[in-house]
Design an enzyme around this catalytic site. Structure first.
Site, PDB file in Angstrom:
ATOM      1  N   ARG A  32       0.832  -1.205   0.000  1.00 29.30           N
ATOM      2  CA  ARG A  32       0.000   0.000   0.000  1.00 29.30           C
ATOM      3  C   ARG A  32       0.866   1.253   0.000  1.00 29.30           C
ATOM      4  O   ARG A  32       0.527   2.249  -0.644  1.00 29.30           O
ATOM      5  CB  ARG A  32      -0.915  -0.020   1.228  1.00 29.30           C
ATOM      6  CG  ARG A  32      -1.830   1.179   1.376  1.00 29.30           C
ATOM      7  CD  ARG A  32      -2.783   0.986   2.546  1.00 29.30           C
ATOM      8  NE  ARG A  32      -2.078   0.650   3.773  1.00 29.30           N
ATOM      9  CZ  ARG A  32      -1.530   1.546   4.608  1.00 29.30           C
ATOM     10  NH1 ARG A  32      -1.614   2.838   4.325  1.00 29.30           N
ATOM     11  NH2 ARG A  32      -0.917   1.171   5.706  1.00 29.30           N
ATOM     12  N   LYS A 191      -9.385 -19.488  16.323  1.00 34.83           N
ATOM     13  CA  LYS A 191      -8.183 -19.524  17.171  1.00 34.83           C
ATOM     14  C   LYS A 191      -7.758 -18.123  17.594  1.00 34.83           C
ATOM     15  O   LYS A 191      -7.171 -17.948  18.672  1.00 34.83           O
ATOM     16  CB  LYS A 191      -7.042 -20.251  16.455  1.00 34.83           C
ATOM     17  CG  LYS A 191      -6.623 -19.642  15.118  1.00 34.83           C
ATOM     18  CD  LYS A 191      -5.464 -18.671  15.241  1.00 34.83           C
ATOM     19  CE  LYS A 191      -5.113 -18.050  13.900  1.00 34.83           C
ATOM     20  NZ  LYS A 191      -3.950 -17.160  13.980  1.00 34.83           N
ATOM     21  N   THR A 248      -0.929 -20.112  18.281  1.00 33.27           N
ATOM     22  CA  THR A 248      -1.423 -18.756  18.509  1.00 33.27           C
ATOM     23  C   THR A 248      -1.699 -18.484  19.984  1.00 33.27           C
ATOM     24  O   THR A 248      -1.540 -17.356  20.448  1.00 33.27           O
ATOM     25  CB  THR A 248      -2.694 -18.507  17.674  1.00 33.27           C
ATOM     26  OG1 THR A 248      -2.443 -18.898  16.327  1.00 33.27           O
ATOM     27  CG2 THR A 248      -3.096 -17.050  17.685  1.00 33.27           C
TER      28      THR A 248
END
Length: 332
Positions: A32, A191, A248
């Site tokens: 970007r 998760k 995670t």
């Protein structure tokens, strides 16, 4: 898949672009910000998101999406889940026809309650069989450092999944194919929410028993939701389910777990966001859409709902813990 476009130059997008370049693909990364693209091209680095990581020569970058997509054999979307629709709408007319579209995002869209593959199919106007998803224990920093990991590539079209599998296999990145897109996506979205809960517990000073309990019961409620949507229950025992959840919920590299720790210490959502360098963890938004999906399907999601109320209704971490441990006894 000789030439691949990766749209999104954050840590995971850049890392997956590196994986595919290391696998011998010609990869064009869309950033970007032009200065990020310049750093990739001139210094073979993305210091904003992967400081200290050398990027391969086969990986180049551009701030022009048309340039990134020109001649691509596959297109990988690596933008946050809640921004995918708007970004994809601006890229739709540039997408090469018939090519495999790949989602790296893990979430459920607010409002529509669509999974990311469904958003891609709807906005791009392509059949579901043309969209693949990547999910698993994929902490970007470790993969960028070429530490061994495994992942799942899910697509209703098995041949597309195999082609993508071959295009991203390296000496440190191993992938498995699956046709259960629903299960892989729900495992990836769920998760993040459970990792917030584990982070909240860690921030409160709670230990391994609490984390293991949250991981196990979190997996159970995610699997219940996925099964209600038509997923294969066995998917949640694999890399896109248990594997991703353990990584995670346990790693300090996990943005969701770290965000949750700040909440567990009594910080506000704004304070946690500031400590997270202005970035909101995916689970903060996904907890609302996942709970709404559970309500629609009549699936009980006690951990996800508790996280939602901590993030959005002012429930304290202590109150969350007391509510969860005091729920009515029942069979496992």
């Amino acid at each position: 898949m000789r030439r691949v476009a990766v749209l999104g130059a954050g840590s995971w997008g850049t890392t997956f672009a590196k994986v595919m370049a290391d696998a011998g693909r010609d990869v064009r990364l869309w950033a970007r910000r032009p200065e990020v693209a310049a750093a990739v091209n001139e210094r073979h680095a993305n210091p904003d998101y992967l400081p200290g990581v050398a990027l391969p020569a086969l990986l180049t970058a551009t701030a022009d999406p048309a340039e990134a997509l020109d001649g691509a054999d596959a297109v990988v979307f690596a933008v946050p889940s809640q921004t995918l629709r708007a970004n994809l709408a601006s890229w739709r007319d540039l997408l090469p026809p018939g090519r495999t579209l790949v989602s790296l995002a893990k979430g459920v869209e607010l409002g529509t309650l669509l999974r990311m593959s469904e958003v891609i199919a709807e906005v791009a106007g392509v059949p579901a069989e043309q969209v693949a998803v990547v999910s698993g224990p994929n902490l970007a920093r470790e993969i960028a450092a070429e530490e061994p990991t495994a992942t799942v590539i899910a697509c209703a079209d098995h041949d597309r999944a195999v082609a993508l599998q071959q295009a991203c296999t390296t000496g440190y990145f191993r992938s498995y194919t699956n046709t259960d897109v629903i299960g892989c996506e729900l495992g990836g979205a769920g998760k993040n929410v459970i990792a917030l809960a584990c982070g909240i517990a860690a921030g409160m000073g709670l230990g391994d028993n609490t984390r293991a309990s949250l991981i196990t019961r979190g997996l159970a409620e995610t699997a219940r939701l996925g099964t209600a949507l038509g997923a294969d229950p066995l998917t949640f025992a694999g890399l896109a389910g248990l594997g991703d959840l353990v990584a995670t919920c346990s790693s300090p590299l996990s943005r969701n777990r770290t965000f949750g720790e700040h909440l567990g210490r009594g910080e506000s959502l704004a304070q946690a966001e500031a400590a997270n360098h202005g970035q909101v963890a995916e689970g903060v938004k996904s907890c609302k859409s996942i709970c709404a999906l559970g309500d629609r399907l009549g699936v009980e999601l006690p951990i996800a709902d508790a996280v939602r109320r901590v993030c959005h209704e002012g429930l304290s971490a202590a109150e969350m813990g007391k509510e969860l441990i005091s729920r009515a006894p029942r069979p496992e």
